[in-house]
Design a protein around this motif. Structure first.
Motif, PDB file in Angstrom:
ATOM      1  N   ILE A 112      -3.095   4.906  -1.758  1.00 13.00           N
ATOM      2  CA  ILE A 112      -2.836   3.970  -0.608  1.00 13.00           C
ATOM      3  C   ILE A 112      -3.768   4.305   0.607  1.00 13.00           C
ATOM      4  N   PHE A 113      -3.606   5.436   0.788  1.00 14.93           N
ATOM      5  CA  PHE A 113      -4.473   5.894   2.127  1.00 14.93           C
ATOM      6  C   PHE A 113      -6.006   6.103   2.001  1.00 14.93           C
ATOM      7  N   PRO A 172      -1.076  -0.690  10.841  1.00 10.64           N
ATOM      8  CA  PRO A 172      -0.045  -1.149   9.810  1.00 10.64           C
ATOM      9  C   PRO A 172      -0.613  -2.086   8.890  1.00 10.64           C
ATOM     10  N   VAL A 173      -1.350  -2.904   9.544  1.00 11.51           N
ATOM     11  CA  VAL A 173      -1.865  -3.986   8.882  1.00 11.51           C
ATOM     12  C   VAL A 173      -2.866  -3.324   7.400  1.00 11.51           C
ATOM     13  N   GLY A 174      -3.518  -2.383   7.822  1.00  8.12           N
ATOM     14  CA  GLY A 174      -4.400  -1.764   6.793  1.00  8.12           C
ATOM     15  C   GLY A 174      -3.321  -1.162   5.453  1.00  8.12           C
ATOM     16  N   SER A 178      -2.914  -2.094   1.734  1.00  7.13           N
ATOM     17  CA  SER A 178      -3.341  -1.271   0.697  1.00  7.13           C
ATOM     18  C   SER A 178      -2.049  -1.234  -0.327  1.00  7.13           C
ATOM     19  N   ILE A 179      -1.015  -1.069   0.378  1.00  3.39           N
ATOM     20  CA  ILE A 179       0.087  -1.016  -0.567  1.00  3.39           C
ATOM     21  C   ILE A 179       0.300  -2.178  -1.491  1.00  3.39           C
ATOM     22  N   ILE A 192      -0.529 -10.647   6.027  1.00  5.86           N
ATOM     23  CA  ILE A 192       0.366 -11.339   7.060  1.00  5.86           C
ATOM     24  C   ILE A 192       1.753 -10.322   7.289  1.00  5.86           C
ATOM     25  N   LEU A 193       2.405  -9.763   6.559  1.00  7.89           N
ATOM     26  CA  LEU A 193       3.274  -8.632   6.993  1.00  7.89           C
ATOM     27  C   LEU A 193       2.942  -7.667   7.740  1.00  7.89           C
ATOM     28  N   GLY A 194       1.703  -7.049   7.806  1.00 10.63           N
ATOM     29  CA  GLY A 194       1.173  -6.238   8.773  1.00 10.63           C
ATOM     30  C   GLY A 194       1.030  -6.765   9.875  1.00 10.63           C
TER      31      GLY A 194
END
Length: 216
Positions: A112-113, A172-174, A178-179, A192-194
């Motif tokens: 993820i990171f 947080p968007v990134g 990635s998740i 959009i959620l980020g």
């Protein structure tokens, strides 16, 4: 007769035979095995083979270092063993069966990171350079920075904050992107959620901590 026939035959026997191989692939220099029972691999005997430069186990994969000619060795091995090679991604997926819960969690977090690392590095370098030109006083007896004595660098100082803040403020968007990519879901919904998480319409925790009155 193949160039590596003897070592290929020996390696197949020493990893526990064809039935002990769940998946096999190779990278630039290494054979990558996912073994049904890793304990069956006779590591010391494998490392004595002329073609083998070393071995190690990582992320559920038993890896045998061959060198730059690994592709030819791999082709001879799969042909002799009657095993169809798979992609590195397929090997990674199969290797999860040999990983503990902690290893799987850490592997997922790493996947993820990892895509975010270049942005974090660039953002850190930009902010570091910004601090050099705007926060360290080199001029006029140590009382002024480069941004203080130069209009150009003062503008650059302000501009670099725009980029540096964007990297970390929008982090947080990134992360959510990635998740969703890792989960195989719709990535635009993750973006959009980020963006929702960093929306200025939400209360800022730092502002709330110092505010005399919290807006409702």
């Amino acid at each position: 007769m193949g160039k590596y026939q003897d070592d290929v035959q020996a390696l197949l026997r020493l990893v526990g035979g064809k039935e002990n191989i769940q998946a096999v692939s190779h990278c630039m220099t290494r054979m990558r095995f996912v073994l049904a029972d890793p304990a069956k691999a006779e590591v010391k005997q494998i490392e004595r083979l002329a073609s083998v430069k070393g071995t190690f186990t990582q992320a559920g994969q038993f890896q045998v270092i061959i060198g730059n000619d690994v592709a030819n060795f791999y082709n001879e091995f799969t042909a002799f063993a009657g095993i169809e090679g798979v992609s590195k991604d397929a090997v990674k997926a199969a290797a999860k069966t040999n990983q503990s819960l902690i290893q799987r969690i850490m592997g997922t977090l790493g996947e993820i990171f990892a895509p975010l690392i270049p942005a974090l590095i660039c953002g850190g370098l930009i902010l570091g350079f910004r601090n050099v030109i705007g926060e360290i006083n080199f001029f006029n007896g140590g009382t002024q920075s480069l941004a203080d004595v130069s209009t150009f660098w003062n503008g650059m100082y302000s501009f670099l904050w725009l980029i540096g803040e964007a990297v970390f403020h929008m982090l947080p968007v990134g992360i959510v992107w990635s998740i969703t990519k890792k989960m195989g879901t719709t990535q635009i919904l993750g973006i959009i959620l980020g963006l929702t998480l960093v929306s200025p319409q939400l209360l800022n925790g730092f502002s709330v901590a110092t505010a005399e009155e919290i807006p409702v």
